[in-house]
Every structure is written in structure tokens, then in C-alpha cells.
Design an enzyme around this catalytic site. Structure first.
Site, PDB file in Angstrom:
ATOM      1  N   GLU A  51      10.453  -1.671   0.825  1.00 43.89           N
ATOM      2  CA  GLU A  51       9.486  -2.544   1.488  1.00 43.89           C
ATOM      3  C   GLU A  51       9.595  -2.482   3.013  1.00 43.89           C
ATOM      4  O   GLU A  51       8.590  -2.480   3.707  1.00 43.89           O
ATOM      5  CB  GLU A  51       9.657  -3.998   1.027  1.00 43.89           C
ATOM      6  CG  GLU A  51       9.247  -4.258  -0.397  1.00 43.89           C
ATOM      7  CD  GLU A  51       7.746  -4.247  -0.629  1.00 43.89           C
ATOM      8  OE1 GLU A  51       6.960  -4.226   0.342  1.00 43.89           O
ATOM      9  OE2 GLU A  51       7.348  -4.265  -1.803  1.00 43.89           O
ATOM     10  N   ASP A  69       2.268  -8.869   5.204  1.00 50.27           N
ATOM     11  CA  ASP A  69       3.565  -9.044   4.562  1.00 50.27           C
ATOM     12  C   ASP A  69       4.642  -9.139   5.637  1.00 50.27           C
ATOM     13  O   ASP A  69       4.577  -8.420   6.637  1.00 50.27           O
ATOM     14  CB  ASP A  69       3.855  -7.876   3.625  1.00 50.27           C
ATOM     15  CG  ASP A  69       2.805  -7.756   2.531  1.00 50.27           C
ATOM     16  OD1 ASP A  69       2.352  -8.796   2.033  1.00 50.27           O
ATOM     17  OD2 ASP A  69       2.445  -6.628   2.169  1.00 50.27           O
TER      18      ASP A  69
END
Length: 141
Positions: A51, A69
Site C-alpha cells: 500500500e 487513501d
């Protein structure tokens, strides 16, 4: 106007210095110290690797729905944290998205654990890289 520019630069510098890049073992040890079960640590470190490359200060590019995000686990601001511009009304983790960008990962870990409880590992799109057999985390301790 010049003073405003200087303040903006200083604010950005302050945020930049609060973030850090971790590695697999430092993340595993910190998460363990925060009470995360050891049998989950290999998965969490895998998710963080894919990520954010273990970087705490990452804000991802805009998603198709206009959300972003945040942090080491790339937690989405549509549901989980409150963005500075207040675009979305959900805030399931009860914190500012900027709280996910600091070198203290406590907020990120607590919010990620809440996401895991509510949605499971598949809440992270990178789960496909982390769903099989993973290298042991034991050498980190």
C-alpha cells in the site's frame, strides 16, 4: 501574501518531518507493542509494503469516487477518517485523516484494526498479494 507563502512552506515541512519510512521488522515490532496479535503481523506488514512501501506520510492519488487513501495502510477518507476539506460525512475511526500521516502509527493501527473487524482483509485492494503463505515474522523478534 509573502507571509502566507512562508507559513504554507513551514506547515508542509512540519508534516514532512513527522512522517517516516519503516521496514517490515520495525513495523511488526511496533504493531506487536500496540497489541496486534502476532499471527496477524505478516499480513499487516505485507499490506503496508504494497500500500505505502512502509511510508507513514503517504496520501494516495484520488480514487474514481474522489476520495483519497492515507498513511501506511492507505486508509480511505470516504468512510474511515475526516479529510481537511470535510468532503465526506463518514468518519468511522473518529479521527482526522492527517492523524494517519504522522510517524506515530497508533492511529493508523487502531483504524486499520477496526476496518479489519468490519470488512475483513479484503478491504485492502492489495490483499491479493498477501492472502497466501507469507514469510515468517519471527526473525523480527
Amino acid at each position: 501574501m509573502k507571509a502566507f507563502f512562508v507559513i504554507c512552506v513551514l506547515a508542509l515541512a512540519a508534516v514532512a518531518t513527522q512522517a517516516r519510512t519503516m521496514d517490515r521488522c520495525s513495523l511488526a515490532r511496533e504493531m506487536s507493542n500496540l497489541g496486534v496479535p502476532r499471527d496477524q503481523l505478516a499480513r499487516w506488514t505485507c499490506i503496508a509494503q504494497h500500500e505505502s512501501s512502509y511510508r507513514t506520510g503517504v496520501v494516495g492519488p484520488a480514487n474514481s469516487n474522489g476520495s483519497n487513501d492515507y498513511g501506511i495502510f492507505q486508509i480511505n477518507n470516504k468512510y474511515w477518517c475526516k479529510p481537511a476539506d470535510g468532503r465526506f460525512s463518514y468518519n468511522e475511526c473518529g479521527l482526522s485523516c492527517n492523524a494517519l500521516l504522522t510517524d506515530n502509527i497508533t492511529n493508523s493501527v487502531r483504524c486499520a484494526q477496526k476496518i479489519l473487524r468490519q470488512q475483513g482483509w479484503t478491504a485492502w485492494s492489495t490483499w491479493k498479494y498477501c492472502s497466501g503463505s507469507l514469510p515468517s515474522i519471527n526473525s523480527c523478534f
